[in-house]
Design an enzyme around this catalytic site. Structure first.
Site, PDB file in Angstrom:
ATOM      1  N   THR A   2       2.216  -3.325  10.282  1.00  0.00           N
ATOM      2  CA  THR A   2       2.213  -4.708   9.792  1.00  0.00           C
ATOM      3  C   THR A   2       2.891  -5.624  10.798  1.00  0.00           C
ATOM      4  OG1 THR A   2       2.082  -4.138   7.443  1.00  0.00           O
ATOM      5  CG2 THR A   2       3.094  -6.254   8.005  1.00  0.00           C
ATOM      6  N   ASN A  50      -9.589   0.589   6.188  1.00  0.00           N
ATOM      7  CA  ASN A  50      -8.602   1.350   5.429  1.00  0.00           C
ATOM      8  C   ASN A  50      -9.036   1.676   4.010  1.00  0.00           C
ATOM      9  OD1 ASN A  50      -8.156  -1.612   5.333  1.00  0.00           O
ATOM     10  ND2 ASN A  50      -6.696  -1.083   3.725  1.00  0.00           N
ATOM     11  N   GLN A 104      -5.801   3.546  10.647  1.00  0.00           N
ATOM     12  CA  GLN A 104      -6.468   4.641   9.949  1.00  0.00           C
ATOM     13  C   GLN A 104      -7.185   5.584  10.911  1.00  0.00           C
ATOM     14  OE1 GLN A 104      -6.090   5.349   6.806  1.00  0.00           O
ATOM     15  NE2 GLN A 104      -4.991   3.485   6.234  1.00  0.00           N
ATOM     16  N   SER A 111       0.621   3.102  13.267  1.00  0.00           N
ATOM     17  CA  SER A 111       1.752   3.326  12.362  1.00  0.00           C
ATOM     18  C   SER A 111       1.933   4.820  12.159  1.00  0.00           C
ATOM     19  CB  SER A 111       1.499   2.642  11.010  1.00  0.00           C
ATOM     20  OG  SER A 111       2.649   2.683  10.202  1.00  0.00           O
ATOM     21  N   HIS A 135       3.371   6.810   9.958  1.00  0.00           N
ATOM     22  CA  HIS A 135       3.280   7.530   8.687  1.00  0.00           C
ATOM     23  C   HIS A 135       1.844   7.781   8.233  1.00  0.00           C
ATOM     24  CE1 HIS A 135       2.347   4.288   5.590  1.00  0.00           C
ATOM     25  NE2 HIS A 135       2.611   3.559   6.657  1.00  0.00           N
ATOM     26  N   THR A 183      17.960  -2.820  18.259  1.00  0.00           N
ATOM     27  CA  THR A 183      18.176  -1.435  18.654  1.00  0.00           C
ATOM     28  C   THR A 183      17.004  -0.570  18.218  1.00  0.00           C
ATOM     29  OG1 THR A 183      20.570  -1.716  18.440  1.00  0.00           O
ATOM     30  CG2 THR A 183      19.721   0.549  18.427  1.00  0.00           C
ATOM     31  N   CYS A 196      -1.007  -1.655  -0.144  1.00  0.00           N
ATOM     32  CA  CYS A 196      -0.318  -2.937   0.002  1.00  0.00           C
ATOM     33  C   CYS A 196      -0.773  -3.952  -1.035  1.00  0.00           C
ATOM     34  CB  CYS A 196      -0.552  -3.505   1.396  1.00  0.00           C
ATOM     35  SG  CYS A 196      -0.009  -2.402   2.717  1.00  0.00           S
TER      36      CYS A 196
END
Length: 392
Positions: free
Chosen positions: A74, A157, A185, A205, A207, A243, A331
């Protein structure tokens, strides 16, 4: 609390691979240093960060410095769309700028474009065909003299359809327009070579391919015009302050390595299960429609509509039987509106709201697929019978 026995929502998130967690653990415990610190603990963390960046760059076929680590896709999508737009505005304050995207992008892209429209940018939302595929010629027709960015997702997605990214990228390059793809995806299932794909910006992404949540990246080809959005320190080559999440980034690199190494075997396994599921649903449950092209789709995606029932009710019944699935993007859970993806491909609202998404993973089994089909067949038949009784 219901227990999930069969997990069929891998497009929402994947479980963290135990081997990835093991690789991350030192950076969560003993190798905890700040990678910007000059003493030994900092240099040790920096070594892990550098290894991860180089490892991912090799997979993407790009330079390590072209990778910017983010908190997820995102943020990466927002950075790509808004960063290119605001750079144009900074260089050309008297020229509004035009963006070409599609009507069924993830909301991280759509809402970013809609946000920019409030500031005078203009946009064209190209509709996919009924098969869920965007036509290159439609993208070409949407391009204007003032187009500053094209953004088209690699694979949808919700319905899993694969878009002609390389061809669109070639078109964008010929026109001198930066091209971004949300490849969230696609990772783990499709090639990610940014040179072959002809992309200037690409979002990922972790995950979605058995890595940790809260970490992603944006690939940015050198000399792509972009205004960096996050100010503060000099991290990420002065491109994104803050960081770095060393443990998460290291885990993402390991997860992506494993996904690429095992891609052929994972794909063969999952695609066989996908086809088994599609065939069974279309055979066992009358009035079932497969949404999106059957062949040009991700190997793990099944999106179907059941005429005469509410998709959300089907999902609740699945959950009662320990089966996890979804009606689309995680989402947008809780939204009462029909899926913008399904309406974009021409489904009427009644059919769009009768849809569910079943997305498979590397650990699913044929027995689980058969069990899900049995539950779905019984559930849909019962709900339709109840609807008839209620109507009488």
């Amino acid at each position: 609390m219901n227990q999930t026995d069969i997990y069929l929502d891998h497009a929402a998130t994947t479980p963290l691979d135990p081997a990835v967690l093991e690789a991350m653990m030192p950076y969560l415990t003993t190798r905890f240093g700040n990678p910007s610190s000059i003493y030994a603990a900092g240099r040790d963390a920096r070594a892990g960060l550098d290894w991860a960046r180089a490892s991912i760059a090799k997979i993407l076929n790009c330079q390590a410095r072209e990778i910017v680590f983010t908190s997820g896709a995102t943020e990466a999508d927002n950075l790509a769309v808004k960063g290119v737009a605001w750079k144009h505005r900074l260089q050309h304050p008297d020229r509004p700028g035009h963006i070409v995207t599609t009507a069924f992008e993830h909301h991280a892209v759509l809402h970013s474009v809609e946000y920019l429209e409030k500031f005078g940018f203009e946009a064209t939302y190209v509709r996919p065909g009924p098969d869920g595929i965007v036509r290159v010629e439609d993208i070409a027709e949407a391009i204007r003299d003032d187009t500053i960015l094209i953004s088209v997702m690699y694979a949808n997605n919700e319905i899993g359809t694969i878009q002609p990214i390389s061809e669109i990228g070639k078109l964008a390059r010929e026109r001198g327009i930066p091209f971004h793809t949300d490849a969230v995806q696609a990772a783990g299932w499709l090639p990610l070579d940014v040179q072959a794909l002809n992309v200037d910006l690409m979002s990922l992404s972790a995950h979605k391919f058995y890595g940790p949540k809260g970490v992603g990246l944006l690939y940015v080809r050198r000399q792509t015009p972009i205004l960096w959005q996050q100010s503060g320190g000099a991290q990420e080559n002065n491109h994104r302050a803050g960081t770095e999440n060393v443990a998460g980034i290291y885990g993402m690199a390991v997860a992506l390595q494993r996904a690429v190494q095992e891609q052929e075997a994972r794909t063969a396994h999952v695609q066989a299960l996908r086809d088994r599921l599609i065939d069974a649903l279309l055979t066992r449950i009358p009035g079932t429609r497969l949404n999106g092209d059957r062949e040009l789709r991700l190997p793990n995606n099944v999106n179907v509509s059941f005429e005469g029932v509410e998709g959300e009710t089907v999902l609740l019944n699945l959950d009662m039987h320990g089966i996890a699935a979804s009606s689309g993007s995680a989402c947008t859970t809780g939204s009462t509106e029909p899926s913008h993806v399904l309406t974009a491909i021409g489904l009427p609202p009644a059919l769009a709201t009768s849809s569910i998404r079943l997305t498979l993973g590397k650990d699913n089994t044929a027995e689980e697929i058969d069990r899900a089909v049995e539950v779905l067949a019984d559930t849909v038949a019962r709900l339709r019978k109840m609807a008839v009784v209620s109507a009488d």
